[in-house]
Design an enzyme around this catalytic site. Structure first.
Site, PDB file in Angstrom:
ATOM      1  N   LYS A   1      -9.760   2.566   0.449  1.00 45.52           N
ATOM      2  CA  LYS A   1      -9.801   1.122   0.212  1.00 45.52           C
ATOM      3  C   LYS A   1     -10.039   0.362   1.519  1.00 45.52           C
ATOM      4  O   LYS A   1     -10.908  -0.502   1.596  1.00 45.52           O
ATOM      5  CB  LYS A   1      -8.488   0.631  -0.431  1.00 45.52           C
ATOM      6  CG  LYS A   1      -8.192   1.250  -1.796  1.00 45.52           C
ATOM      7  CD  LYS A   1      -6.955   0.631  -2.449  1.00 45.52           C
ATOM      8  CE  LYS A   1      -5.656   0.927  -1.740  1.00 45.52           C
ATOM      9  NZ  LYS A   1      -5.214   2.336  -1.845  1.00 45.52           N
TER      10      LYS A   1
ATOM     11  N   ARG B   1      -1.265  -3.964  -7.817  1.00 44.72           N
ATOM     12  CA  ARG B   1      -0.831  -2.583  -8.012  1.00 44.72           C
ATOM     13  C   ARG B   1      -0.006  -2.419  -9.282  1.00 44.72           C
ATOM     14  O   ARG B   1       0.404  -1.299  -9.605  1.00 44.72           O
ATOM     15  CB  ARG B   1       0.038  -2.167  -6.833  1.00 44.72           C
ATOM     16  CG  ARG B   1      -0.699  -1.464  -5.701  1.00 44.72           C
ATOM     17  CD  ARG B   1       0.301  -1.248  -4.583  1.00 44.72           C
ATOM     18  NE  ARG B   1       0.025  -0.094  -3.774  1.00 44.72           N
ATOM     19  CZ  ARG B   1      -0.697  -0.128  -2.658  1.00 44.72           C
ATOM     20  NH1 ARG B   1      -1.267  -1.240  -2.268  1.00 44.72           N
ATOM     21  NH2 ARG B   1      -0.844   0.973  -1.948  1.00 44.72           N
TER      22      ARG B   1
ATOM     23  N   ARG C   1      -4.624  11.400   8.736  1.00 41.56           N
ATOM     24  CA  ARG C   1      -4.337  10.050   9.244  1.00 41.56           C
ATOM     25  C   ARG C   1      -2.967  10.017   9.923  1.00 41.56           C
ATOM     26  O   ARG C   1      -2.778   9.308  10.908  1.00 41.56           O
ATOM     27  CB  ARG C   1      -4.392   9.037   8.086  1.00 41.56           C
ATOM     28  CG  ARG C   1      -4.282   7.589   8.549  1.00 41.56           C
ATOM     29  CD  ARG C   1      -4.546   6.603   7.436  1.00 41.56           C
ATOM     30  NE  ARG C   1      -3.442   6.543   6.493  1.00 41.56           N
ATOM     31  CZ  ARG C   1      -3.469   5.843   5.366  1.00 41.56           C
ATOM     32  NH1 ARG C   1      -4.554   5.161   5.031  1.00 41.56           N
ATOM     33  NH2 ARG C   1      -2.435   5.827   4.568  1.00 41.56           N
TER      34      ARG C   1
ATOM     35  N   ARG D   1       1.401   6.676  10.781  1.00 43.66           N
ATOM     36  CA  ARG D   1       2.066   5.775   9.822  1.00 43.66           C
ATOM     37  C   ARG D   1       3.305   6.440   9.252  1.00 43.66           C
ATOM     38  O   ARG D   1       3.248   7.588   8.817  1.00 43.66           O
ATOM     39  CB  ARG D   1       1.082   5.423   8.701  1.00 43.66           C
ATOM     40  CG  ARG D   1       0.708   3.953   8.691  1.00 43.66           C
ATOM     41  CD  ARG D   1      -0.359   3.671   7.694  1.00 43.66           C
ATOM     42  NE  ARG D   1       0.135   3.750   6.318  1.00 43.66           N
ATOM     43  CZ  ARG D   1      -0.564   3.360   5.276  1.00 43.66           C
ATOM     44  NH1 ARG D   1      -1.785   2.894   5.440  1.00 43.66           N
ATOM     45  NH2 ARG D   1      -0.066   3.446   4.061  1.00 43.66           N
TER      46      ARG D   1
ATOM     47  N   ARG E   1       4.221   8.468  -3.293  1.00 45.23           N
ATOM     48  CA  ARG E   1       3.205   7.410  -3.464  1.00 45.23           C
ATOM     49  C   ARG E   1       2.211   7.788  -4.559  1.00 45.23           C
ATOM     50  O   ARG E   1       1.786   6.927  -5.326  1.00 45.23           O
ATOM     51  CB  ARG E   1       2.498   7.132  -2.136  1.00 45.23           C
ATOM     52  CG  ARG E   1       3.375   6.305  -1.183  1.00 45.23           C
ATOM     53  CD  ARG E   1       3.013   6.521   0.278  1.00 45.23           C
ATOM     54  NE  ARG E   1       1.674   6.087   0.604  1.00 45.23           N
ATOM     55  CZ  ARG E   1       0.985   6.540   1.659  1.00 45.23           C
ATOM     56  NH1 ARG E   1       1.526   7.438   2.461  1.00 45.23           N
ATOM     57  NH2 ARG E   1      -0.222   6.090   1.898  1.00 45.23           N
TER      58      ARG E   1
END
Ligand code: ATP
Ligand code: MG
Length: 190
Positions: A14, A89, A128, A134, A145
Site C-alpha cells: 500500500k 480497515r 522490512r 518497525r 495482523r
C-alpha cells in the site's frame, strides 16, 4: 484527480504504490499507519494510546481512528485528490469515510485492492523488519495482523464491490507490471 482508497493485507505494498501514485499524479496522501507512528515518535497522548494496539497487532478503536482521519483530511489542500492508505480497515470506518466525504461534497473515487499470497507477505515484512526495525514487524505480531486483516478488514472488499468501485490487482511477481496495471486503471477512471 479523484480520490483513491488503497486496500490490502499488511505488506501488500500500500505504502510503496501510494508513493508512486502520489509522485505521478501529484495527489495528497494519508497513511494512517504513518500518522500513528509519528504520534508515537513525538510521545503524544494519542501516540501512547496507539502504541498499545499497534505493538499487539490490533486495530485502534474506530471512533478514535475516524476522528484522526477527518482531522488529517481537513488539513490537506483541496481539489487535487487524496489517496487513503490503510483506511478504512473496518465496515464502520468505511461507512464513516463515505459520510465524511459526502458531507464535504466529495466521494471515495476508486478502490485499489492489492492481492498477495501470505508467504510473500510474510517474507516482505520480515525483510522490512531488518531494514526499518518497525516494532510490529516480528513474526508473532505479523501473524496477529494477518488474523485481524482476515477477520475485520478483508470482508470490506465486498462492501467496496457493492459500492461499485473495487479494482483488484494480483501480485504476479513484478512491481513494474503491477504499477502499469494500476496506472492504466487510474487513467481509465479519471
Ligand atoms: P503495510 O504498511 O505494510 O501495508 P500494515 O497495513 O500492517 O502494513 P500500517 O497501515 O502502517 O501497516 O498500520 C500499522 C498499524 O497501525 C496497524 O496494525 C494498526 O494497529 C494501526 N492502524 C493503521 N491504520 C489503522 C486503521 N485505519 N484503523 C485501525 N488501526 C489502524
Ligand atoms: Mg503502510
Amino acid at each position: 484527480m479523484k480520490n483513491i482508497i488503497i486496500f490490502g493485507a499488511p505488506g501488500s505494498g500500500k505504502g510503496t504504490y501510494s508513493d508512486e501514485i502520489v509522485a505521478k499524479y501529484n495527489m495528497g496522501h494519508i497513511s494512517t499507519g504513518d500518522v500513528l507512528r509519528s504520534e508515537i515518535k513525538n510521545g503524544t497522548e494519542l501516540g501512547n494510546i496507539a502504541k498499545g494496539y499497534i505493538d499487539n497487532g490490533q486495530l485502534i478503536p474506530d471512533e478514535l481512528m475516524i476522528d484522526i482521519l477527518a482531522k488529517t483530511y481537513d488539513a490537506l489542500p483541496k481539489g487535487q485528490g487524496v489517496i487513503f492508505d490503510g483506511f478504512p480497515r473496518t465496515i464502520a470506518q468505511a461507512e464513516a469515510l463515505k459520510t465524511m466525504l459526502a458531507e464535504r461534497g466529495d466521494d471515495m473515487g476508486m478502490m485499489i485492492e492489492l492481492v498477495v499470497g501470505e508467504d510473500v507477505l510474510m517474507a516482505r515484512l520480515l525483510n522490512r523488519a531488518k531494514e526499518q526495525g518497525r516494532a510490529d514487524d516480528n513474526e508473532e505480531t505479523i501473524k496477529k495482523r494477518f488474523e485481524v486483516y482476515h477477520n475485520q478488514t478483508a470482508p470490506l472488499a465486498d462492501w467496496f464491490e457493492k459500492e461499485g468501485i473495487r479494482n483488484t490487482f494480483t501480485w504476479k511477481g513484478s512491481k513494474e507490471t503491477m504499477l502499469s496495471e494500476i496506472f492504466a486503471a487510474i487513467e481509465n477512471n479519471a
